[in-house]
Enzyme design. Structure first.
Site, PDB file in Angstrom:
ATOM      1  NE  ARG A 151       8.506   2.982   7.377  1.00  0.00           N
ATOM      2  CZ  ARG A 151       7.594   2.797   6.586  1.00  0.00           C
ATOM      3  NH1 ARG A 151       6.859   3.855   6.537  1.00  0.00           N
ATOM      4  NH2 ARG A 151       7.542   1.791   5.727  1.00  0.00           N
ATOM      5  N   PRO A 177       0.805  -1.435   0.025  1.00  0.00           N
ATOM      6  CG  PRO A 177       0.116  -1.133   2.054  1.00  0.00           C
ATOM      7  CD  PRO A 177       0.965  -1.781   1.281  1.00  0.00           C
ATOM      8  CD  GLU A 178       5.234   3.661  -1.372  1.00  0.00           C
ATOM      9  OE1 GLU A 178       5.367   4.709  -1.902  1.00  0.00           O
ATOM     10  OE2 GLU A 178       6.223   3.067  -1.173  1.00  0.00           O
ATOM     11  CE  LYS A 189       1.607   6.381   1.804  1.00  0.00           C
ATOM     12  NZ  LYS A 189       2.654   6.343   2.740  1.00  0.00           N
TER      13      LYS A 189
END
Length: 289
Positions: A276, A2-3, A52
Site C-alpha cells: 500500500r 472502513p478502518e 474491521k
DNA sequence: AACGAATGGGAAT
DNA sequence: TTCCCCTTCGTTC
C-alpha cells in the site's frame, strides 16, 4: 470508509436500530454465503466489532453461529427509514430496477432497514470458524479489554517495518492505511523503521495514540488526526495530543494523500510499504539511515 | 464509454 | 510476491 472506527460506529448504530427486534434478512443480490434464509425472521441480539470485522448475533432458535461481515475496501452499509430507500441511493435503486442488485444483504425491522453492498465477506459462520477468526486478530485499540502489551511485544520482536506491522491485523486489529501513515507522522517516525529498533515507550505511544485517534474517528464518523485549532487538551501524558473537534476538508490529516505536509509544508514522499502507499514528511520524519 | 483509484484481504504462485 | 475479488466515483477520451 472502513478502518476500525467505521466498523465500531456501524456496530453501535446497528445495535441502536435493530437490537431486540425481529429482523427480515434477505439478499437481493443473491450472493449471501450460506443463504440469508437461515437467519431470516429471528430476533437480533447484538452487533459487535473486532478490528474491521463486524459480527451480528441472533437469538435462538436461530442456528448456532454469527453473521460475519467485512467491508473490505468498497463495502458500505446504508440506512433507510421505514424501508423506503433514500434519495441518495440512486444507483442502488437503478440497479434494482434493472434486476442487477448490488445489495448483498438487507436487514429490515420496524422503523429501519440497512443495506449492505460491496463487502469482502458476508457469511454466516459457525462457532469454530468464529474462533478461528478471533484467533488471527491482534488486540483492537477500540476494545476496552484489549492488551497493549501484546502489541508492544509483537512489534518489538519483529524486524519488519513498523508501517507494515501497523497494517497487519494479527499485530493490531483495526488500523488501516490512513491511520498507519498518520500515526507514524504524529510520532515523527519513519514507517520503514524495523519494529525491533523501537523502544517500548515508542510502541506504547503508538498504541495510546491509536486508541485516541480511533475513538475520535468513531465519534466524528470520519478520520481526523490533526489537532483542532485552539484545542489545548494536553492534560495527562502531556505528550499526547488529543484531537477532539472536526476540521474542514483538507485539514483533517497531515500527510496521507497530501502533496505537502500540513505541519511544515514540505513535499510529502510516497512509497510502497506492505503493498500500500505510505506517506511521510521527509523533514519531520527523517529516515534513520 | 472507459479507465483508474480507493480507508482491504485472501488465495494462488 | 502476484493476482483476484468486491463497488463507487471522479477523470479522461
Amino acid at each position: 470508509m472502513p478502518e476500525g472506527h467505521t466498523i465500531h460506529r456501524l456496530a453501535r448504530d446497528l445495535r441502536r436500530d435493530l437490537a431486540g427486534q425481529v429482523v427480515a434478512v434477505t439478499s437481493p443480490q443473491g450472493r449471501f454465503s450460506g443463504g440469508a434464509s437461515q437467519i431470516d425472521g429471528f430476533r437480533l441480539l447484538s452487533a459487535e466489532a473486532y478490528g474491521k470485522h463486524l459480527l451480528i448475533d441472533f437469538e435462538p432458535p436461530a442456528p448456532d453461529g454469527v453473521l460475519h461481515i467485512h467491508l473490505g475496501l468498497f463495502g458500505r452499509f446504508t440506512r433507510f427509514a421505514d424501508g423506503a430507500p433514500s434519495r441518495s441511493e440512486k444507483s442502488s435503486i437503478a440497479n434494482e430496477v434493472s434486476g442487477a442488485s448490488s445489495v448483498r444483504l438487507r436487514l429490515a425491522a420496524a422503523g429501519w432497514a440497512w443495506q449492505l453492498s460491496g463487502p469482502t465477506v458476508c457469511a454466516f459462520v459457525n462457532d469454530q470458524e468464529l474462533r478461528k477468526l478471533r484467533d488471527r486478530l491482534g488486540p483492537d485499540p477500540l476494545r476496552s479489554n484489549a492488551d497493549p502489551a501484546l502489541f508492544v511485544a509483537s512489534v518489538r520482536a519483529s524486524r519488519r517495518a513498523i508501517g507494515a506491522l501497523l497494517l497487519d491485523q494479527s499485530i493490531v486489529a483495526g488500523i488501516g492505511n490512513v491511520y498507519r501513515s498518520e500515526l507514524c507522522y504524529r510520532l515523527r517516525l519513519d514507517p520503514r523503521t524495523p519494529g525491533n529498533e523501537l523502544s517500548a515507550d515508542e510502541v506504547r505511544w503508538l498504541w495510546d495514540d491509536a486508541v485516541a485517534l480511533l475513538t475520535i474517528g468513531v465519534r466524528l464518523g470520519r478520520i481526523v488526526t490533526v489537532d483542532a485549532v485552539g484545542d489545548r487538551s494536553t492534560k495527562g501524558s502531556g505528550r499526547r495530543r488529543n484531537t477532539v473537534a472536526d476540521l474542514p476538508a483538507g485539514k483533517r490529516v497531515s500527510v496521507y494523500r497530501r502533496d505537502h505536509c500540513l505541519g511544515c509544508g514540505a513535499e510529502v514522499e510516497r512509497f510502497d510499504l506492505g503493498n500500500r502507499w505510505a506517506y511521510v514528511c521527509p523533514v519531520e520524519q527523517p529516515s534513520q539511515s
